[in-house]
Design an enzyme around this catalytic site. Structure first.
Site, PDB file in Angstrom:
ATOM      1  N   ASP A 257      46.123  40.351  42.514  1.00  0.00           N
ATOM      2  CA  ASP A 257      47.260  40.836  42.820  1.00  0.00           C
ATOM      3  C   ASP A 257      47.981  40.269  43.941  1.00  0.00           C
ATOM      4  O   ASP A 257      49.139  40.258  43.417  1.00  0.00           O
ATOM      5  CB  ASP A 257      46.963  42.390  43.336  1.00  0.00           C
ATOM      6  CG  ASP A 257      45.913  43.082  42.377  1.00  0.00           C
ATOM      7  OD1 ASP A 257      46.157  43.477  41.516  1.00  0.00           O
ATOM      8  OD2 ASP A 257      44.758  43.099  42.857  1.00  0.00           O
TER       9      ASP A 257
ATOM     10  N   GLU B 206      43.543  36.645  36.406  1.00  0.00           N
ATOM     11  CA  GLU B 206      44.831  36.264  35.605  1.00  0.00           C
ATOM     12  C   GLU B 206      45.280  35.176  36.295  1.00  0.00           C
ATOM     13  O   GLU B 206      45.899  34.435  35.588  1.00  0.00           O
ATOM     14  CB  GLU B 206      45.578  37.716  35.957  1.00  0.00           C
ATOM     15  CG  GLU B 206      47.063  37.456  35.473  1.00  0.00           C
ATOM     16  CD  GLU B 206      47.924  38.800  35.695  1.00  0.00           C
ATOM     17  OE1 GLU B 206      47.373  39.836  35.409  1.00  0.00           O
ATOM     18  OE2 GLU B 206      49.320  38.666  35.591  1.00  0.00           O
TER      19      GLU B 206
ATOM     20  N   ARG C 290      38.980  32.702  35.785  1.00  0.00           N
ATOM     21  CA  ARG C 290      38.864  34.213  35.852  1.00  0.00           C
ATOM     22  C   ARG C 290      40.195  35.027  35.932  1.00  0.00           C
ATOM     23  O   ARG C 290      41.003  34.303  36.132  1.00  0.00           O
ATOM     24  CB  ARG C 290      37.775  34.697  36.518  1.00  0.00           C
ATOM     25  CG  ARG C 290      38.308  34.761  37.950  1.00  0.00           C
ATOM     26  CD  ARG C 290      37.196  35.399  39.122  1.00  0.00           C
ATOM     27  NE  ARG C 290      37.967  35.824  40.211  1.00  0.00           N
ATOM     28  CZ  ARG C 290      37.153  36.004  41.439  1.00  0.00           C
ATOM     29  NH1 ARG C 290      35.813  35.900  41.709  1.00  0.00           N
ATOM     30  NH2 ARG C 290      37.720  36.673  42.516  1.00  0.00           N
TER      31      ARG C 290
HETATM   32  O1  TRH Z   1      40.366  37.072  41.969  1.00  0.00           O
HETATM   33  P1  TRH Z   1      40.698  37.529  40.492  1.00  0.00           P
HETATM   34  O2  TRH Z   1      39.646  38.042  39.979  1.00  0.00           O
HETATM   35  O3  TRH Z   1      41.690  38.764  40.696  1.00  0.00           O
HETATM   36  C1  TRH Z   1      42.235  39.664  39.673  1.00  0.00           C
HETATM   37  C2  TRH Z   1      41.972  40.856  40.516  1.00  0.00           C
HETATM   38  O4  TRH Z   1      40.624  41.322  40.385  1.00  0.00           O
HETATM   39  C3  TRH Z   1      42.877  42.016  39.789  1.00  0.00           C
HETATM   40  O5  TRH Z   1      42.691  43.305  40.364  1.00  0.00           O
HETATM   41  C4  TRH Z   1      42.307  42.131  38.206  1.00  0.00           C
HETATM   42  O6  TRH Z   1      43.152  42.991  37.740  1.00  0.00           O
HETATM   43  C5  TRH Z   1      42.794  40.829  37.712  1.00  0.00           C
HETATM   44  O7  TRH Z   1      41.956  39.456  38.272  1.00  0.00           O
HETATM   45  C6  TRH Z   1      42.721  40.465  36.237  1.00  0.00           C
HETATM   46  O8  TRH Z   1      41.311  36.540  39.846  1.00  0.00           O
HETATM   47  P2  TRH Z   1      42.654  35.551  39.738  1.00  0.00           P
HETATM   48  O9  TRH Z   1      43.757  36.550  39.104  1.00  0.00           O
HETATM   49  O10 TRH Z   1      42.199  34.445  39.162  1.00  0.00           O
HETATM   50  O11 TRH Z   1      42.958  35.442  41.184  1.00  0.00           O
HETATM   51  C7  TRH Z   1      42.478  34.534  41.977  1.00  0.00           C
HETATM   52  C8  TRH Z   1      43.402  33.716  42.950  1.00  0.00           C
HETATM   53  O12 TRH Z   1      42.956  33.006  43.879  1.00  0.00           O
HETATM   54  C9  TRH Z   1      44.513  32.854  42.164  1.00  0.00           C
HETATM   55  O13 TRH Z   1      45.618  32.908  42.875  1.00  0.00           O
HETATM   56  C10 TRH Z   1      43.760  31.610  42.745  1.00  0.00           C
HETATM   57  C11 TRH Z   1      43.547  31.809  43.707  1.00  0.00           C
HETATM   58  N1  TRH Z   1      42.428  30.733  44.582  1.00  0.00           N
HETATM   59  C12 TRH Z   1      42.885  30.107  45.553  1.00  0.00           C
HETATM   60  O14 TRH Z   1      43.913  30.182  46.038  1.00  0.00           O
HETATM   61  N2  TRH Z   1      41.699  29.523  46.510  1.00  0.00           N
HETATM   62  C13 TRH Z   1      40.370  29.235  45.568  1.00  0.00           C
HETATM   63  O15 TRH Z   1      39.503  28.366  46.090  1.00  0.00           O
HETATM   64  C14 TRH Z   1      40.053  30.073  44.451  1.00  0.00           C
HETATM   65  C15 TRH Z   1      38.774  29.763  43.708  1.00  0.00           C
HETATM   66  C16 TRH Z   1      41.236  30.729  43.923  1.00  0.00           C
END
Ligand code: TRH
Length: 379
Positions: free
Chosen positions: A19, A275, A273
């Site tokens: 989010d 979004e 994973r």
């Molecule tokens: O963290 P996520 O699983 O997030 C979401 C939320 O859970 C949400 O509620 C749910 O509805 C949605 O998933 C489907 O995965 P996401 O979306 O990939 O977000 C991770 C963020 O973290 C993304 O902006 C990339 C960032 N990131 C970093 O900045 N540094 C890192 O080292 C990593 C591994 C990721």
């Protein structure tokens, strides 16, 4: 020509980083590329601080990258509504704020930014208005993979930066050096970002006995427990290194979004994973697997298959079958070892395909640009 408007983006951190990951990236791009004035209201500054080091978790207002970041506390301080109001992922705006929007003499555009989905109903629902009890209208803005949706977040210079990076072994080496990593000659580089996942063990078994060495790079996060169990160690933390057969595992610290992009660009294959990381891996132009966020009543399988139905366009039937099988195994935890072997047989085709897919998505326009256009047009 776009007008310079004020924007309020509201974000509730439901869980994890998606989010705030989406809203923070969008806010920065609206400022940097469209000259908009953006306030980002976030209810959980501790999570925000993981993405934006330098954040104070205790102040009510601070500036980062030109974005006015506000702590959205339960005790609403009151604020004059912006010209454009985005509630991210159907979060509930403060009642007093909605009343202020209704009272305002300015025209205020109210949007709900929806979750990403490739399902075919998205095109029909994108940008539809809905009448609210107080006479206001709220529009539903859907990101997506097709013409007729809101597109995906993509910074204007992203692909040029990615291509320059991927062409330069020196840039890749320098980036990996930050984590004291050197690429072993001939090794396949893979990044792993996933939820708890039963498919990991069999997949690691397969990587360990592969004829080609693998360097697996795992930023700190929820999947570490599965990796630790497979290694037979109690726990893992950033900086840890382990080797089993042809597989070397390095645990990396959680990094900034920009660094994470570079990690994806470095790798031959990315497990992502949610979004946001899912989209960023697509911009990396490399083959990927998606650990989709599990939903009630298994609704996520429809979403996963809808994406694959679009993604496989132009892919050979054999590569399509192998891809579908690996993504299935990755998400239901059964058969990932065999499915991985099947996927590797199509590695070259999948790599070329990933790059083509990136360019196809670019042609759909980008989310920030489409939001600004939508507002200008609505005015
Ligand atoms: O963290 P996520 O699983 O997030 C979401 C939320 O859970 C949400 O509620 C749910 O509805 C949605 O998933 C489907 O995965 P996401 O979306 O990939 O977000 C991770 C963020 O973290 C993304 O902006 C990339 C960032 N990131 C970093 O900045 N540094 C890192 O080292 C990593 C591994 C990721």
């Amino acid at each position: 020509m776009s007008v310079r408007a004020s924007w309020d983006i509201f974000c509730v951190v439901v869980d994890n980083y998606g989010d705030i990951g989406v809203t923070w990236r969008l806010a920065r791009q609206l400022v940097a590329e469209h000259g908009q004035r953006v306030r980002l209201w976030v209810d959980d500054l501790n999570t925000f601080a993981r993405l934006c080091p330098g954040t104070s978790a205790t102040v009510s207002q601070q500036w980062h990258d030109g974005v006015d970041v506000r702590h959205w506390s339960a005790d609403w301080p009151g604020a004059e509504p912006a010209d454009v109001v985005i509630e991210a992922f159907a979060c509930q705006l403060p009642a007093a704020y909605i009343e202020a929007m209704a009272r305002s003499e300015r025209r205020i555009l109210w949007l709900n930014l929806e979750y990403l989905s490739a399902e075919d109903w998205v095109v029909g629902c994108h940008a539809l208005p809905s009448m609210q009890p107080d006479g206001l209208q709220k529009y539903f803005f859907f990101p997506g993979f097709e013409q007729g949706t809101g597109g995906l977040i993509r910074e204007g210079d992203l692909l040029a930066r990615r291509e320059a990076f991927q062409k330069s072994p020196t840039l890749r080496e320098a980036f990996l050096q930050n984590f004291e990593l050197a690429v072993q000659p001939g090794a396949r580089l893979i990044s792993l970002f996933a939820y708890e996942n039963q498919a990991v063990a069999q997949w690691l078994d397969a990587l360990a006995v592969d004829t080609r060495p693998t360097q697996l790079l795992v930023p700190e996060g929820r999947v570490l427990g599965d990796v630790a169990r497979w290694l037979g160690v109690e726990q893992l933390q950033a900086g840890d290194r382990h080797a089993r057969g042809a597989l070397q595992i390095a645990v990396l610290p959680f990094m900034t979004q920009n660094q994470y992009d570079m990690l994806l660009w470095c790798c031959d294959f990315n497990a992502v994973r949610g979004e946001e990381s899912f989209i960023r891996a697509q911009w990396a132009g490399r083959p990927l697997v998606w650990h989709i966020y599990p939903q009630e009543e298994d609704a996520h399988w429809d979403k996963l298959n809808a994406f694959l139905d679009l993604y496989i366009h132009d892919l050979s039937p054999q590569a399509t079958a192998a891809l579908r099988e690996f993504w299935r195994a990755w998400n239901d935890g059964v058969g990932s070892g065999l499915a991985w072997a099947g996927l590797l047989a199509h590695e070259t085709e999948l790599r070329a395909h990933a790059d083509r897919w990136t360019h196809k998505q670019v042609a759909n326009g980008d989310l920030a640009g489409k939001l600004v256009f939508f507002y200008t047009d609505w005015l």
